[in-house]
Design a protein around this motif. Structure first.
Motif, PDB file in Angstrom:
ATOM      1  N   HIS A 169       0.847  -1.195   0.000  1.00 24.70           N
ATOM      2  CA  HIS A 169       0.000   0.000   0.000  1.00 24.70           C
ATOM      3  C   HIS A 169       0.881   1.244   0.000  1.00 24.70           C
ATOM      4  O   HIS A 169       1.133   1.817  -1.046  1.00 24.70           O
ATOM      5  CB  HIS A 169      -0.942  -0.030   1.220  1.00 24.70           C
ATOM      6  N   LEU A 170       1.403   1.635   1.178  1.00 25.14           N
ATOM      7  CA  LEU A 170       2.228   2.851   1.226  1.00 25.14           C
ATOM      8  C   LEU A 170       3.625   2.594   1.792  1.00 25.14           C
ATOM      9  O   LEU A 170       4.324   3.539   2.148  1.00 25.14           O
ATOM     10  CB  LEU A 170       1.515   3.942   2.041  1.00 25.14           C
ATOM     11  N   GLY A 171       3.991   1.347   1.900  1.00 23.83           N
ATOM     12  CA  GLY A 171       5.395   1.048   2.194  1.00 23.83           C
ATOM     13  C   GLY A 171       5.784   0.845   3.650  1.00 23.83           C
ATOM     14  O   GLY A 171       6.976   0.763   3.945  1.00 23.83           O
ATOM     15  N   CYS A 172       4.817   0.764   4.574  1.00 24.72           N
ATOM     16  CA  CYS A 172       5.196   0.477   5.978  1.00 24.72           C
ATOM     17  C   CYS A 172       5.800  -0.922   6.067  1.00 24.72           C
ATOM     18  O   CYS A 172       5.532  -1.775   5.229  1.00 24.72           O
ATOM     19  CB  CYS A 172       3.966   0.517   6.882  1.00 24.72           C
ATOM     20  N   CYS A 185      -0.400  -5.345   8.320  1.00 23.64           N
ATOM     21  CA  CYS A 185       0.238  -4.024   8.311  1.00 23.64           C
ATOM     22  C   CYS A 185      -0.384  -3.121   9.381  1.00 23.64           C
ATOM     23  O   CYS A 185      -1.604  -2.928   9.395  1.00 23.64           O
ATOM     24  CB  CYS A 185       0.104  -3.385   6.936  1.00 23.64           C
ATOM     25  N   CYS A 187      -0.171   0.055   9.647  1.00 22.45           N
ATOM     26  CA  CYS A 187      -0.469   1.432   9.218  1.00 22.45           C
ATOM     27  C   CYS A 187      -1.934   1.613   8.831  1.00 22.45           C
ATOM     28  O   CYS A 187      -2.613   2.494   9.345  1.00 22.45           O
ATOM     29  CB  CYS A 187       0.458   1.827   8.072  1.00 22.45           C
ATOM     30  N   HIS A 188      -2.420   0.804   7.891  1.00 21.76           N
ATOM     31  CA  HIS A 188      -3.820   0.975   7.463  1.00 21.76           C
ATOM     32  C   HIS A 188      -4.546  -0.367   7.414  1.00 21.76           C
ATOM     33  O   HIS A 188      -5.600  -0.472   6.797  1.00 21.76           O
ATOM     34  CB  HIS A 188      -3.884   1.644   6.085  1.00 21.76           C
ATOM     35  N   GLY A 189      -3.956  -1.375   8.033  1.00 24.24           N
ATOM     36  CA  GLY A 189      -4.674  -2.637   8.210  1.00 24.24           C
ATOM     37  C   GLY A 189      -4.672  -3.604   7.050  1.00 24.24           C
ATOM     38  O   GLY A 189      -5.476  -4.542   7.040  1.00 24.24           O
ATOM     39  N   SER A 190      -3.795  -3.437   6.072  1.00 26.37           N
ATOM     40  CA  SER A 190      -3.752  -4.448   4.999  1.00 26.37           C
ATOM     41  C   SER A 190      -3.298  -5.791   5.588  1.00 26.37           C
ATOM     42  O   SER A 190      -2.446  -5.826   6.476  1.00 26.37           O
ATOM     43  CB  SER A 190      -2.788  -4.029   3.889  1.00 26.37           C
ATOM     44  N   PRO A 202      -6.402  -1.942   2.120  1.00 26.09           N
ATOM     45  CA  PRO A 202      -6.252  -1.095   0.921  1.00 26.09           C
ATOM     46  C   PRO A 202      -5.098  -1.473  -0.012  1.00 26.09           C
ATOM     47  O   PRO A 202      -4.938  -0.844  -1.053  1.00 26.09           O
ATOM     48  CB  PRO A 202      -5.997   0.292   1.530  1.00 26.09           C
TER      49      PRO A 202
HETATM   50  S1  FES Z   1       1.019   1.020   4.380  1.00 24.93           S
HETATM   51 FE1  FES Z   1      -1.113   1.235   4.248  1.00 24.93          FE
HETATM   52  S2  FES Z   1      -1.811  -0.721   4.756  1.00 24.93           S
HETATM   53 FE2  FES Z   1       0.275  -0.921   4.863  1.00 24.93          FE
END
Ligand code: FES
Length: 253
Positions: A169-172, A185, A187-190, A202
């Motif tokens: 998603h955004l790289g966490c 994840c 950060c946003h629950g992926s 997401p």
């Molecule tokens: S960075 Fe957004 S879900 Fe992992």
């Protein structure tokens, strides 16, 4: 950008900057030589008696020591060159220091694991979690799904697959949840199953991965090339979560 390794990109920048530096240096030397020649020509032309027939050969005066006068322009040019050289040396040193971990087996290079394939697989099954290799930013999992001969052909070896730690998603950084046996994840629950295939949230795809090779039991992971994650809908291990999630509230995606 995925096709270009970070180390290759950094080396390219270093080479371009170094070429610019050499061009500047060479240009400055050429200009200095040209202006020296022009000055010499002017002083020859202004010698008293030049261009007129000689009347009598006067005895040559004893050679006197010429006083060297440095013009303000030469002084500034010398200062500029010296500072460019200092900058070049510092930049070169910093670039080498930056690239050194990659040259000796860090992220962005071909990494040889210290343990053999069998030892790694034993660790994975004993601890019920992937082996994490921080210097290479990847997890090694024991893959037994049905994608070895299709979607993952050529990137797994001896049952081992390497997953990039970075969320699609955004790289966490995505940790492994031992309770659910999925990657989750924070950060946003992926959420991704044990094979890093997209399940929830997401993220647009599954986790990216790296090619693994095993030669004589020695495991090598090529982190110089990032292999895109499998598309949503890929499910080669059909694994339901094996316990409660570590990260709640997965956003629908
Ligand atoms: S960075 Fe957004 S879900 Fe992992």
């Amino acid at each position: 950008m995925l096709g270009i390794a970070q180390s290759t990109f950094a080396v390219g920048i270093v080479v371009v900057l170094f070429a610019l530096f050499v061009m500047l240096l060479a240009g400055s030397f050429l200009r200095a030589r040209r202006s020296d020649r022009a000055r010499a020509a002017v002083s020859e032309g202004s010698t008293p008696g030049a261009g007129r027939p000689a009347v009598a050969a006067a005895p040559a005066p004893a050679p006197s020591r010429k006083k060297v006068v440095v013009s303000r322009r030469d002084f500034f040019r010398g200062g500029l060159l010296a500072s460019l050289m200092v900058f070049g040396a510092q930049f070169g040193g910093a670039s080498i220091a930056f690239l050194w971990p990659n040259l000796k087996g860090g992220f962005g290079s071909l990494i040889t694991l210290p343990d053999t394939a069998d030892v790694i697989k034993n660790q994975i099954s004993e601890n019920r979690q992937p082996v994490y290799f921080g210097a290479g930013r990847f997890y090694l999992i024991n893959y037994t799904g049905d994608g070895t001969k299709s979607i993952y052909q050529g990137i797994t070896a001896d049952g081992l697959m390497a997953l990039y730690q970075k969320c699609a998603h955004l790289g966490c950084r995505v940790p492994f949840c031992q309770a659910s046996q999925w990657f989750e994840c924070p950060c946003h629950g992926s959420k991704y199953n044990y094979a890093g295939e997209y399940q929830l949230g997401p993220a647009p795809t599954g986790l990216m991965r790296f090619k693994v090779t095993v030669e004589g039991g020695q495991v090598k992971v090529d982190t110089s090339t990032i292999i895109p994650g499998p598309p949503r809908g890929t499910n080669t291990i059909h694994q339901a979560p094996e316990g409660p999630f570590c990260v709640g509230g997965a956003a629908g995606g």
